[in-house]
Design a protein around this motif. Structure first.
Motif, PDB file in Angstrom:
ATOM      1  N   SER A  45       0.831  -1.211   0.000  1.00 43.94           N
ATOM      2  CA  SER A  45       0.000   0.000   0.000  1.00 43.94           C
ATOM      3  C   SER A  45       0.860   1.253   0.000  1.00 43.94           C
ATOM      4  CB  SER A  45      -0.913   0.002   1.236  1.00 43.94           C
ATOM      5  OG  SER A  45      -1.791  -1.093   1.209  1.00 43.94           O
ATOM      6  N   TYR A  46       1.950   1.234   0.772  1.00 44.56           N
ATOM      7  CA  TYR A  46       2.842   2.398   0.863  1.00 44.56           C
ATOM      8  C   TYR A  46       3.462   2.715  -0.495  1.00 44.56           C
ATOM      9  CZ  TYR A  46       6.870   5.246   2.215  1.00 44.56           C
ATOM     10  OH  TYR A  46       7.819   6.244   2.301  1.00 44.56           O
ATOM     11  N   LYS A  48       2.360   1.784  -3.513  1.00 48.67           N
ATOM     12  CA  LYS A  48       1.334   2.196  -4.462  1.00 48.67           C
ATOM     13  C   LYS A  48       0.872   3.631  -4.209  1.00 48.67           C
ATOM     14  CE  LYS A  48      -0.559  -2.400  -5.458  1.00 48.67           C
ATOM     15  NZ  LYS A  48      -1.755  -3.274  -5.358  1.00 48.67           N
ATOM     16  N   GLU A  49       0.742   3.994  -2.931  1.00 47.09           N
ATOM     17  CA  GLU A  49       0.256   5.334  -2.598  1.00 47.09           C
ATOM     18  C   GLU A  49       1.306   6.414  -2.818  1.00 47.09           C
ATOM     19  OE1 GLU A  49      -1.097   4.700   1.361  1.00 47.09           O
ATOM     20  OE2 GLU A  49      -3.019   3.825   0.725  1.00 47.09           O
ATOM     21  N   ASN A  50       2.533   6.021  -3.153  1.00 42.06           N
ATOM     22  CA  ASN A  50       3.562   6.995  -3.483  1.00 42.06           C
ATOM     23  C   ASN A  50       3.786   7.128  -4.983  1.00 42.06           C
ATOM     24  OD1 ASN A  50       5.289   8.243  -1.091  1.00 42.06           O
ATOM     25  ND2 ASN A  50       4.551   6.242  -0.432  1.00 42.06           N
ATOM     26  N   TYR A  80      -5.715   9.701  -2.461  1.00 38.37           N
ATOM     27  CA  TYR A  80      -5.138   9.519  -1.124  1.00 38.37           C
ATOM     28  C   TYR A  80      -4.631  10.855  -0.599  1.00 38.37           C
ATOM     29  CZ  TYR A  80      -1.896   7.978   2.522  1.00 38.37           C
ATOM     30  OH  TYR A  80      -1.230   7.827   3.708  1.00 38.37           O
ATOM     31  N   GLN A 118      -1.688  11.565  -5.282  1.00 35.20           N
ATOM     32  CA  GLN A 118      -1.266  10.212  -4.883  1.00 35.20           C
ATOM     33  C   GLN A 118      -2.530   9.374  -4.725  1.00 35.20           C
ATOM     34  OE1 GLN A 118       1.650  12.229  -1.849  1.00 35.20           O
ATOM     35  NE2 GLN A 118       1.948  10.014  -1.740  1.00 35.20           N
ATOM     36  N   THR A 120      -5.047   6.141  -3.906  1.00 34.76           N
ATOM     37  CA  THR A 120      -5.181   5.108  -2.890  1.00 34.76           C
ATOM     38  C   THR A 120      -4.706   3.785  -3.490  1.00 34.76           C
ATOM     39  OG1 THR A 120      -7.478   4.765  -3.578  1.00 34.76           O
ATOM     40  CG2 THR A 120      -7.103   6.217  -1.707  1.00 34.76           C
ATOM     41  N   ALA A 121      -4.273   2.856  -2.614  1.00 30.70           N
ATOM     42  CA  ALA A 121      -3.627   1.619  -3.077  1.00 30.70           C
ATOM     43  C   ALA A 121      -4.506   0.822  -4.036  1.00 30.70           C
ATOM     44  CB  ALA A 121      -3.241   0.757  -1.873  1.00 30.70           C
TER      45      ALA A 121
END
Length: 292
Positions: A45-46, A48-50, A80, A118, A120-121
């Motif tokens: 998730s981290y 993808k959200e970046n 996000y 950015q 969300t995942a």
């Protein structure tokens, strides 16, 4: 007689300590697998959200239109985080990277204002981003939408492979861990097989004979689990001291689930293995006990 009893008690105590140590080592291994699987989800998730989607705003977009577009986008489920980058800020950042001011050569600021989004995942994949891009381009005076398509596909592909490898590893280690704990418990019960047979001869029920073995196994499981949790907690704290940014992917939820899983594994596996081991010797005759 007293010396023999003392020696037998010492040997029994050593067996319990050995069982506890071996179970602790296996539970540490299982805890690492659970912790890795949980943090891998957060890491996914981290990452993808970046991944950033750049929305280029038209030069003719007014401040009111920009504010309306910003307010519309920030509440969308795929956003996000959204950041507005003005033309002046974009020029400053690029000038610092290039080491010179482009306006000195072209006579005007060539950098457009943008929204940096950015995702969300769950939306950070090619199919979803295409729908997001279509919606973004439908907003008046948004001229272009850019995102790292190749990087996004590569990240999703690699994360899928890593997740599959971790799942296979978790299954294999669970099987191996169960086998190791089972062997340790069986050896511990083996040394008292004649006591089991004697209790059976005097008329004790199977449940009555199993009870002390199960209690001891559960006790060993709890102690081993607490030791394993302490070791894993110390390791996580050491990682935090070395790299404080790990808190972005490691939270109290993951630590709590890992500790609960280790405690549950410790109790269930040791009790189940003790149950199987005692049942095995209960089914044997005296002659069979001497042959093993």
């Amino acid at each position: 007689m007293g010396k023999k009893t003392k020696t037998t008690g010492s040997r029994h105590g050593l067996q319990v300590v050995t069982l506890c140590i071996s179970t602790t080592m296996v539970l540490v291994l299982l805890g690492l697998v659970v912790f890795t699987v949980l943090t891998a989800r957060n890491l996914s998730s981290y990452v993808k959200e970046n991944l950033t989607v750049t929305v280029v705003l038209g030069d003719d977009m007014t401040q009111q239109e920009r504010g309306a577009a910003y307010n519309r986008l920030r509440v969308r489920p795929y956003v996000y985080q959204i950041t507005y980058i003005s033309k002046e800020q974009a020029k400053k950042e690029n000038s610092e990277e290039l080491g010179s001011d482009p306006t000195d050569f072209v006579g005007f600021n060539p950098f457009p204002a943008t929204f940096e989004i950015q995702l969300t995942a769950e939306y950070a994949n090619s199919d979803s981003v295409l729908q997001v891009k279509k919606e973004l381009l439908s907003i008046p005076k948004i001229s272009e939408v850019n995102y790292p398509e190749d990087l996004m596909d590569k990240v999703n592909s690699n994360l899928s492979k890593i997740s599959l490898i971790l799942l296979i590893l978790a299954v294999l280690l669970t099987i191996v861990s169960f086998s190791l704990i089972s062997n340790s418990v069986r050896l511990s019960v083996y040394s008292r097989r004649f006591l089991i047979h004697t209790m059976k001869l005097v008329g004790a029920s199977w449940s009555f004979i199993r009870r002390p073995f199960l209690r001891r196994a559960i006790g060993v499981g709890v102690v081993a689990a607490l030791l394993a949790i302490a070791i894993l907690g110390g390791a996580v704290y050491g990682l935090y001291v070395l790299e404080p940014t790990l808190l972005t992917i490691i939270g109290w939820e993951e630590l709590t689930i890992t500790a609960a899983a280790v405690l549950l594994f410790g109790i269930v596996i040791t009790a189940f293995c003790a149950y199987l081991a005692v049942n095995r010797f209960l089914k044997m005759t005296a002659g069979e006990l001497y042959k093993i």
